[in-house]
Write a protein that holds these residues in place. Sequence first.
Motif, PDB file in Angstrom:
ATOM      1  N   GLN A 114      12.438   8.893  -0.699  1.00  0.00           N
ATOM      2  CA  GLN A 114      11.949   9.525   0.534  1.00  0.00           C
ATOM      3  C   GLN A 114      13.098  10.287   1.210  1.00  0.00           C
ATOM      4  O   GLN A 114      12.923  11.428   1.641  1.00  0.00           O
ATOM      5  CB  GLN A 114      11.380   8.475   1.487  1.00  0.00           C
ATOM      6  CG  GLN A 114      10.904   9.044   2.817  1.00  0.00           C
ATOM      7  CD  GLN A 114       9.622   9.859   2.713  1.00  0.00           C
ATOM      8  OE1 GLN A 114       8.684   9.454   2.059  1.00  0.00           O
ATOM      9  NE2 GLN A 114       9.587  11.023   3.360  1.00  0.00           N
ATOM     10  N   PRO A 147       0.818  -1.219   0.000  1.00  0.00           N
ATOM     11  CA  PRO A 147       0.000   0.000   0.000  1.00  0.00           C
ATOM     12  C   PRO A 147       0.854   1.272   0.000  1.00  0.00           C
ATOM     13  O   PRO A 147       1.964   1.284   0.535  1.00  0.00           O
ATOM     14  CB  PRO A 147      -0.794  -0.102   1.314  1.00  0.00           C
ATOM     15  CG  PRO A 147      -0.742  -1.535   1.700  1.00  0.00           C
ATOM     16  CD  PRO A 147       0.553  -2.075   1.164  1.00  0.00           C
ATOM     17  N   SER A 148       0.317   2.310  -0.604  1.00  0.00           N
ATOM     18  CA  SER A 148       1.015   3.596  -0.636  1.00  0.00           C
ATOM     19  C   SER A 148       0.020   4.686  -0.970  1.00  0.00           C
ATOM     20  O   SER A 148      -0.865   4.486  -1.797  1.00  0.00           O
ATOM     21  CB  SER A 148       2.114   3.582  -1.705  1.00  0.00           C
ATOM     22  OG  SER A 148       2.639   4.876  -1.907  1.00  0.00           O
ATOM     23  N   THR A 149       0.192   5.833  -0.349  1.00  0.00           N
ATOM     24  CA  THR A 149      -0.546   7.037  -0.760  1.00  0.00           C
ATOM     25  C   THR A 149       0.445   8.047  -1.323  1.00  0.00           C
ATOM     26  O   THR A 149       0.396   8.408  -2.502  1.00  0.00           O
ATOM     27  CB  THR A 149      -1.311   7.643   0.440  1.00  0.00           C
ATOM     28  OG1 THR A 149      -2.276   6.694   0.891  1.00  0.00           O
ATOM     29  CG2 THR A 149      -2.029   8.936   0.041  1.00  0.00           C
ATOM     30  N   ARG A 150       1.383   8.505  -0.478  1.00  0.00           N
ATOM     31  CA  ARG A 150       2.296   9.576  -0.881  1.00  0.00           C
ATOM     32  C   ARG A 150       3.201   9.188  -2.056  1.00  0.00           C
ATOM     33  O   ARG A 150       3.295   9.902  -3.053  1.00  0.00           O
ATOM     34  CB  ARG A 150       3.213   9.975   0.304  1.00  0.00           C
ATOM     35  CG  ARG A 150       2.599  10.914   1.285  1.00  0.00           C
ATOM     36  CD  ARG A 150       3.121  10.626   2.676  1.00  0.00           C
ATOM     37  NE  ARG A 150       2.554   9.364   3.088  1.00  0.00           N
ATOM     38  CZ  ARG A 150       1.364   9.272   3.698  1.00  0.00           C
ATOM     39  NH1 ARG A 150       0.720  10.346   4.013  1.00  0.00           N
ATOM     40  NH2 ARG A 150       0.843   8.108   3.991  1.00  0.00           N
ATOM     41  N   THR A 151       3.863   8.044  -1.948  1.00  0.00           N
ATOM     42  CA  THR A 151       4.874   7.706  -2.956  1.00  0.00           C
ATOM     43  C   THR A 151       4.211   7.411  -4.301  1.00  0.00           C
ATOM     44  O   THR A 151       4.640   7.929  -5.341  1.00  0.00           O
ATOM     45  CB  THR A 151       5.704   6.493  -2.487  1.00  0.00           C
ATOM     46  OG1 THR A 151       6.072   6.707  -1.135  1.00  0.00           O
ATOM     47  CG2 THR A 151       6.931   6.303  -3.332  1.00  0.00           C
ATOM     48  N   SER A 152       3.163   6.597  -4.273  1.00  0.00           N
ATOM     49  CA  SER A 152       2.549   6.221  -5.557  1.00  0.00           C
ATOM     50  C   SER A 152       1.928   7.445  -6.237  1.00  0.00           C
ATOM     51  O   SER A 152       2.148   7.686  -7.430  1.00  0.00           O
ATOM     52  CB  SER A 152       1.503   5.123  -5.354  1.00  0.00           C
ATOM     53  OG  SER A 152       0.500   5.563  -4.480  1.00  0.00           O
ATOM     54  N   HIS A 169      14.423   3.317   0.983  1.00  0.00           N
ATOM     55  CA  HIS A 169      13.389   4.128   0.322  1.00  0.00           C
ATOM     56  C   HIS A 169      14.098   5.422  -0.092  1.00  0.00           C
ATOM     57  O   HIS A 169      13.909   6.483   0.495  1.00  0.00           O
ATOM     58  CB  HIS A 169      12.264   4.394   1.330  1.00  0.00           C
ATOM     59  CG  HIS A 169      11.000   4.947   0.748  1.00  0.00           C
ATOM     60  ND1 HIS A 169      10.859   5.338  -0.569  1.00  0.00           N
ATOM     61  CD2 HIS A 169       9.792   5.181   1.334  1.00  0.00           C
ATOM     62  CE1 HIS A 169       9.627   5.779  -0.765  1.00  0.00           C
ATOM     63  NE2 HIS A 169       8.960   5.697   0.368  1.00  0.00           N
ATOM     64  N   PRO A 224       7.760  10.811   7.723  1.00  0.00           N
ATOM     65  CA  PRO A 224       7.570  10.427   6.312  1.00  0.00           C
ATOM     66  C   PRO A 224       6.117  10.128   5.966  1.00  0.00           C
ATOM     67  O   PRO A 224       5.757  10.107   4.787  1.00  0.00           O
ATOM     68  CB  PRO A 224       8.424   9.163   6.186  1.00  0.00           C
ATOM     69  CG  PRO A 224       8.492   8.597   7.582  1.00  0.00           C
ATOM     70  CD  PRO A 224       8.481   9.787   8.493  1.00  0.00           C
ATOM     71  N   GLY A 225       5.291   9.899   7.002  1.00  0.00           N
ATOM     72  CA  GLY A 225       3.917   9.483   6.761  1.00  0.00           C
ATOM     73  C   GLY A 225       3.868   8.020   6.363  1.00  0.00           C
ATOM     74  O   GLY A 225       4.874   7.475   5.914  1.00  0.00           O
ATOM     75  N   PRO A 226       2.734   7.359   6.533  1.00  0.00           N
ATOM     76  CA  PRO A 226       1.522   7.901   7.150  1.00  0.00           C
ATOM     77  C   PRO A 226       1.715   8.071   8.658  1.00  0.00           C
ATOM     78  O   PRO A 226       2.422   7.273   9.274  1.00  0.00           O
ATOM     79  CB  PRO A 226       0.469   6.826   6.856  1.00  0.00           C
ATOM     80  CG  PRO A 226       1.240   5.559   6.666  1.00  0.00           C
ATOM     81  CD  PRO A 226       2.553   5.963   6.073  1.00  0.00           C
ATOM     82  N   ARG A 244       7.516  -0.839  -5.760  1.00  0.00           N
ATOM     83  CA  ARG A 244       7.488  -1.016  -4.294  1.00  0.00           C
ATOM     84  C   ARG A 244       7.147  -2.467  -3.999  1.00  0.00           C
ATOM     85  O   ARG A 244       6.170  -3.004  -4.534  1.00  0.00           O
ATOM     86  CB  ARG A 244       6.457  -0.098  -3.640  1.00  0.00           C
ATOM     87  CG  ARG A 244       6.269  -0.446  -2.160  1.00  0.00           C
ATOM     88  CD  ARG A 244       5.400   0.517  -1.410  1.00  0.00           C
ATOM     89  NE  ARG A 244       6.095   1.775  -1.172  1.00  0.00           N
ATOM     90  CZ  ARG A 244       5.644   2.727  -0.355  1.00  0.00           C
ATOM     91  NH1 ARG A 244       4.502   2.550   0.296  1.00  0.00           N
ATOM     92  NH2 ARG A 244       6.309   3.849  -0.190  1.00  0.00           N
TER      93      ARG A 244
HETATM   94  N1   CP Z   1       6.315   7.886   3.085  1.00  0.00           N
HETATM   95  C1   CP Z   1       5.723   6.918   2.369  1.00  0.00           C
HETATM   96  O1   CP Z   1       6.388   6.066   1.753  1.00  0.00           O
HETATM   97  O2   CP Z   1       4.361   6.975   2.364  1.00  0.00           O
HETATM   98  P1   CP Z   1       3.409   5.993   1.533  1.00  0.00           P
HETATM   99  O3   CP Z   1       3.534   4.613   2.139  1.00  0.00           O
HETATM  100  O4   CP Z   1       2.029   6.571   1.693  1.00  0.00           O
HETATM  101  O5   CP Z   1       3.880   6.000   0.113  1.00  0.00           O
END
Ligand code: CP
Length: 319
Positions: free
Chosen positions: A150, A66-71, A147, A274-276, A119
Amino acid sequence: MTTPSRPVPPTAAFAANRLIDIDDLTDAEIYFLLDLADYYARYLERAHLPPNRLAGRTQCNFFLEPSTRTSLSFELAGQKLGANVINVPVAHSSIKKGESIFDTVQTLAAMGSDAIILRTSDADAHKRLSDKLRCVIVNAGAGAAGHPTQALLDAATIRTAFKSFDGLVVAICGDVKHSRVAASNAQLLTRLGAVVRFVAPPELMPDLQLFHRAERFTSLKKGLDGADIVMALRMQKERMSDQGDVAMRGYFEKFAMTHQTLQYARPNAKVMHPGPINRGVEIDSALADDPERSLILRQVFYGVAMRMACLDALITKGI
Ligand code: CP
């Protein structure tokens, strides 16, 4: 707006043709990426369209975790530079029929991808694949191993708040053991001249054989003393055998970042993540949302700018 002036690539051009690990980059390439991210940030700040550097190129995003920011930032970055951006719909792909990551990546390359952004929880997958690939491969997260984009976007964010990396004290706090972000940041920031500290309870500290240059603290107060930046990390429960049951016990009271615990650091210290984020676990909401102390949303903004820089430099060699 006056057109931002594009930074000049390193004298030997941008030679890296993969970004799996920070060590794939020379110092000159790292500084070029930081400058190129600043250049793209100037377009993004003004909502102006950057040059179509990747027109006619194809970028393929393949996210098996899963990813929000990176994807989404990779997707946006490619779109803004004019690339054809495709996303592998993993849940509906032939991965579900047993096709391997290797064969899927070979398939994406044979379709004419110029760059594959991958990823996966498999820490070694990118290295195994890159030997067989003629297109660029970018590590968007590999298990707990690394990563790199990041870390690069974190460094770009730090440059907006501090004059120099030299002697800057960065305390990385929390679940360091399972964090690919901590791994890449420790590599990159020590190379740039910062002092990196790991601050964690013993069970969340990486093995002693790893990261010789990072200082280690099991007391938050001591670890934050003199820190310019505190990077809070979430519990990576997906990489813990007990889903974090033991690590979570009493964690907030001892290690969470709040305005009160940030007082252990330097008076102007900033908090990053870095989130989340998991509010009320590793950081409280008041600090996470404090624009004077928190760089978290600036990190997200630089996520797009840095991924534009990485795609541009890796695919076009910056020329
Ligand atoms: N920082 C980071 O990799 O966030 P995601 O998992 O949302 O991509």
